[in-house]
Design a protein around this motif. Sequence first.
Motif, PDB file in Angstrom:
ATOM      1  N   ASN A  36       0.820  -1.206   0.000  1.00 18.04           N
ATOM      2  CA  ASN A  36       0.000   0.000   0.000  1.00 18.04           C
ATOM      3  C   ASN A  36       0.855   1.256   0.000  1.00 18.04           C
ATOM      4  OD1 ASN A  36      -2.648  -1.159   0.063  1.00 18.04           O
ATOM      5  ND2 ASN A  36      -2.213  -1.783   2.157  1.00 18.04           N
ATOM      6  N   ILE A  37       0.488   2.195  -0.844  1.00 16.28           N
ATOM      7  CA  ILE A  37       1.134   3.508  -0.844  1.00 16.28           C
ATOM      8  C   ILE A  37       0.304   4.401   0.073  1.00 16.28           C
ATOM      9  CG2 ILE A  37       1.812   5.515  -2.207  1.00 16.28           C
ATOM     10  CD1 ILE A  37       1.987   3.650  -4.654  1.00 16.28           C
ATOM     11  N   THR A  38       0.922   4.842   1.150  1.00 15.38           N
ATOM     12  CA  THR A  38       0.229   5.684   2.132  1.00 15.38           C
ATOM     13  C   THR A  38       1.020   6.940   2.497  1.00 15.38           C
ATOM     14  OG1 THR A  38       1.190   4.396   3.946  1.00 15.38           O
ATOM     15  CG2 THR A  38      -1.000   3.710   3.146  1.00 15.38           C
ATOM     16  N   ARG A  39       2.239   7.027   1.974  1.00 15.85           N
ATOM     17  CA  ARG A  39       3.107   8.172   2.281  1.00 15.85           C
ATOM     18  C   ARG A  39       3.694   8.729   0.990  1.00 15.85           C
ATOM     19  NH1 ARG A  39       7.553   6.663   3.947  1.00 15.85           N
ATOM     20  NH2 ARG A  39       7.342   4.448   3.595  1.00 15.85           N
ATOM     21  N   ALA A  40       3.789  10.035   0.904  1.00 14.91           N
ATOM     22  CA  ALA A  40       4.333  10.691  -0.282  1.00 14.91           C
ATOM     23  C   ALA A  40       5.766  10.241  -0.569  1.00 14.91           C
ATOM     24  CB  ALA A  40       4.275  12.211  -0.111  1.00 14.91           C
ATOM     25  N   GLU A  41       6.527   9.934   0.467  1.00 16.23           N
ATOM     26  CA  GLU A  41       7.917   9.529   0.290  1.00 16.23           C
ATOM     27  C   GLU A  41       8.041   8.238  -0.515  1.00 16.23           C
ATOM     28  OE1 GLU A  41       6.570   9.974   3.482  1.00 16.23           O
ATOM     29  OE2 GLU A  41       7.201  12.056   3.596  1.00 16.23           O
ATOM     30  N   GLN A  42       7.008   7.415  -0.483  1.00 13.53           N
ATOM     31  CA  GLN A  42       7.049   6.154  -1.212  1.00 13.53           C
ATOM     32  C   GLN A  42       7.141   6.369  -2.718  1.00 13.53           C
ATOM     33  OE1 GLN A  42       3.581   4.660   1.179  1.00 13.53           O
ATOM     34  NE2 GLN A  42       4.580   2.691   0.735  1.00 13.53           N
ATOM     35  N   VAL A  43       6.576   7.452  -3.213  1.00 12.54           N
ATOM     36  CA  VAL A  43       6.631   7.730  -4.648  1.00 12.54           C
ATOM     37  C   VAL A  43       8.078   7.933  -5.083  1.00 12.54           C
ATOM     38  CG1 VAL A  43       5.868   9.265  -6.514  1.00 12.54           C
ATOM     39  CG2 VAL A  43       4.301   8.692  -4.641  1.00 12.54           C
ATOM     40  N   ALA A  44       8.828   8.696  -4.311  1.00 12.46           N
ATOM     41  CA  ALA A  44      10.253   8.896  -4.611  1.00 12.46           C
ATOM     42  C   ALA A  44      11.019   7.585  -4.498  1.00 12.46           C
ATOM     43  CB  ALA A  44      10.849   9.946  -3.680  1.00 12.46           C
ATOM     44  N   GLU A  45      10.661   6.760  -3.533  1.00 16.68           N
ATOM     45  CA  GLU A  45      11.317   5.461  -3.373  1.00 16.68           C
ATOM     46  C   GLU A  45      11.064   4.576  -4.597  1.00 16.68           C
ATOM     47  OE1 GLU A  45       9.765   3.967   0.320  1.00 16.68           O
ATOM     48  OE2 GLU A  45      10.727   5.569   1.477  1.00 16.68           O
ATOM     49  N   ASP A  86      -5.028   3.698  -2.842  1.00 13.77           N
ATOM     50  CA  ASP A  86      -6.429   4.065  -2.653  1.00 13.77           C
ATOM     51  C   ASP A  86      -6.501   5.571  -2.894  1.00 13.77           C
ATOM     52  OD1 ASP A  86      -8.843   4.999  -1.637  1.00 13.77           O
ATOM     53  OD2 ASP A  86      -8.748   3.804   0.195  1.00 13.77           O
ATOM     54  N   LEU A  87      -6.891   5.945  -4.106  1.00 20.37           N
ATOM     55  CA  LEU A  87      -6.781   7.364  -4.449  1.00 20.37           C
ATOM     56  C   LEU A  87      -7.870   8.219  -3.811  1.00 20.37           C
ATOM     57  CD1 LEU A  87      -8.929   8.225  -6.915  1.00 20.37           C
ATOM     58  CD2 LEU A  87      -7.391   6.779  -8.177  1.00 20.37           C
ATOM     59  N   ILE A  88      -8.901   7.620  -3.259  1.00 20.55           N
ATOM     60  CA  ILE A  88      -9.890   8.401  -2.516  1.00 20.55           C
ATOM     61  C   ILE A  88      -9.265   8.882  -1.197  1.00 20.55           C
ATOM     62  CG2 ILE A  88     -12.157   8.354  -1.375  1.00 20.55           C
ATOM     63  CD1 ILE A  88     -12.296   8.242  -4.459  1.00 20.55           C
ATOM     64  N   SER A  89      -8.563   7.998  -0.529  1.00 17.35           N
ATOM     65  CA  SER A  89      -7.935   8.353   0.742  1.00 17.35           C
ATOM     66  C   SER A  89      -6.658   9.171   0.573  1.00 17.35           C
ATOM     67  CB  SER A  89      -7.596   7.082   1.530  1.00 17.35           C
ATOM     68  OG  SER A  89      -8.770   6.379   1.854  1.00 17.35           O
ATOM     69  N   TYR A  90      -5.999   9.010  -0.590  1.00 15.31           N
ATOM     70  CA  TYR A  90      -4.695   9.651  -0.790  1.00 15.31           C
ATOM     71  C   TYR A  90      -4.659  10.414  -2.116  1.00 15.31           C
ATOM     72  CZ  TYR A  90      -3.473   6.552   3.023  1.00 15.31           C
ATOM     73  OH  TYR A  90      -3.438   5.903   4.226  1.00 15.31           O
ATOM     74  N   ARG A  91      -5.590  11.356  -2.274  1.00 18.89           N
ATOM     75  CA  ARG A  91      -5.674  12.145  -3.514  1.00 18.89           C
ATOM     76  C   ARG A  91      -4.385  12.909  -3.802  1.00 18.89           C
ATOM     77  NH1 ARG A  91     -10.516  12.430  -5.977  1.00 18.89           N
ATOM     78  NH2 ARG A  91     -12.338  11.816  -4.766  1.00 18.89           N
ATOM     79  N   ASP A  92      -3.772  13.444  -2.753  1.00 17.89           N
ATOM     80  CA  ASP A  92      -2.543  14.208  -2.946  1.00 17.89           C
ATOM     81  C   ASP A  92      -1.416  13.326  -3.483  1.00 17.89           C
ATOM     82  OD1 ASP A  92      -2.615  12.888  -0.446  1.00 17.89           O
ATOM     83  OD2 ASP A  92      -1.174  14.271   0.446  1.00 17.89           O
ATOM     84  N   ILE A  93      -1.354  12.088  -3.032  1.00 20.49           N
ATOM     85  CA  ILE A  93      -0.327  11.171  -3.535  1.00 20.49           C
ATOM     86  C   ILE A  93      -0.643  10.781  -4.981  1.00 20.49           C
ATOM     87  CG2 ILE A  93       0.772   8.924  -3.240  1.00 20.49           C
ATOM     88  CD1 ILE A  93       0.326   9.224  -0.215  1.00 20.49           C
ATOM     89  N   SER A  94      -1.919  10.638  -5.292  1.00 21.07           N
ATOM     90  CA  SER A  94      -2.309  10.342  -6.678  1.00 21.07           C
ATOM     91  C   SER A  94      -1.842  11.450  -7.615  1.00 21.07           C
ATOM     92  CB  SER A  94      -3.828  10.165  -6.777  1.00 21.07           C
ATOM     93  OG  SER A  94      -4.207   9.905  -8.100  1.00 21.07           O
ATOM     94  N   ALA A  95      -2.040  12.689  -7.202  1.00 20.97           N
ATOM     95  CA  ALA A  95      -1.578  13.829  -8.009  1.00 20.97           C
ATOM     96  C   ALA A  95      -0.055  13.834  -8.120  1.00 20.97           C
ATOM     97  CB  ALA A  95      -2.075  15.135  -7.404  1.00 20.97           C
ATOM     98  N   PHE A 123      -0.993   0.441  -9.053  1.00 20.54           N
ATOM     99  CA  PHE A 123      -2.413   0.360  -9.391  1.00 20.54           C
ATOM    100  C   PHE A 123      -3.126   1.437  -8.603  1.00 20.54           C
ATOM    101  CE2 PHE A 123      -6.757  -0.867  -9.483  1.00 20.54           C
ATOM    102  CZ  PHE A 123      -6.928  -1.685 -10.596  1.00 20.54           C
ATOM    103  N   LYS A 124      -3.679   2.424  -9.324  1.00 20.10           N
ATOM    104  CA  LYS A 124      -4.441   3.502  -8.698  1.00 20.10           C
ATOM    105  C   LYS A 124      -5.916   3.111  -8.750  1.00 20.10           C
ATOM    106  CE  LYS A 124      -3.355   7.637  -9.956  1.00 20.10           C
ATOM    107  NZ  LYS A 124      -2.999   8.786 -10.820  1.00 20.10           N
ATOM    108  N   HIS A 125      -6.526   3.021  -7.570  1.00 19.10           N
ATOM    109  CA  HIS A 125      -7.866   2.457  -7.438  1.00 19.10           C
ATOM    110  C   HIS A 125      -8.799   3.407  -6.705  1.00 19.10           C
ATOM    111  CE1 HIS A 125     -10.979  -0.494  -6.614  1.00 19.10           C
ATOM    112  NE2 HIS A 125     -10.792  -0.372  -5.309  1.00 19.10           N
ATOM    113  N   SER A 126      -9.991   3.577  -7.264  1.00 20.79           N
ATOM    114  CA  SER A 126     -11.037   4.332  -6.586  1.00 20.79           C
ATOM    115  C   SER A 126     -11.953   3.348  -5.867  1.00 20.79           C
ATOM    116  CB  SER A 126     -11.855   5.155  -7.577  1.00 20.79           C
ATOM    117  OG  SER A 126     -12.986   5.707  -6.923  1.00 20.79           O
ATOM    118  N   THR A 127     -11.997   3.452  -4.555  1.00 17.62           N
ATOM    119  CA  THR A 127     -12.824   2.548  -3.763  1.00 17.62           C
ATOM    120  C   THR A 127     -14.311   2.848  -3.921  1.00 17.62           C
ATOM    121  OG1 THR A 127     -12.533   3.999  -1.858  1.00 17.62           O
ATOM    122  CG2 THR A 127     -11.026   2.111  -2.060  1.00 17.62           C
TER     123      THR A 127
END
Length: 110
Positions: free
Chosen positions: A5-14, A58-67, A25-29
């Motif tokens: 699960n991606i839950t932190r912005a830092e994971q994107v850089a990782e 989960d892009l509903i919970s983490y819209r900022d990370i999706s962007a 996988f970007k998913h809308s619940t």
Amino acid sequence: MEWKNITRAEQVAEIQQQDGYSLIFKHSTRCSVSAMAKRRFEMDWSVIPENTSLYFLDLISYRDISAQIADTFQVHHESPQILVIKNGDCILDASHSDISADEVAEVINS
């Protein structure tokens, strides 16, 4: 295989800094189309090479990370959406009914 699960912005850089292949996988619940695409992908994901890192957002919970993902990997945001990342670059993105484990495996294995 199992989603990370991606839950932190830092994971994107990782993910961007990883060697090899990663899949996001970007998913809308809240979306039945997204649920169907996820279910269909998971039914076929045995074709994905074992050394591929699988990430779930989960892009509903983490819209900022999706962007952030869209900006980092220079793709237009869609939902549902998969991105295949190789050595920091997005080499495949697909959405809705175009999401295919077979296509992902073909790209990775080529």
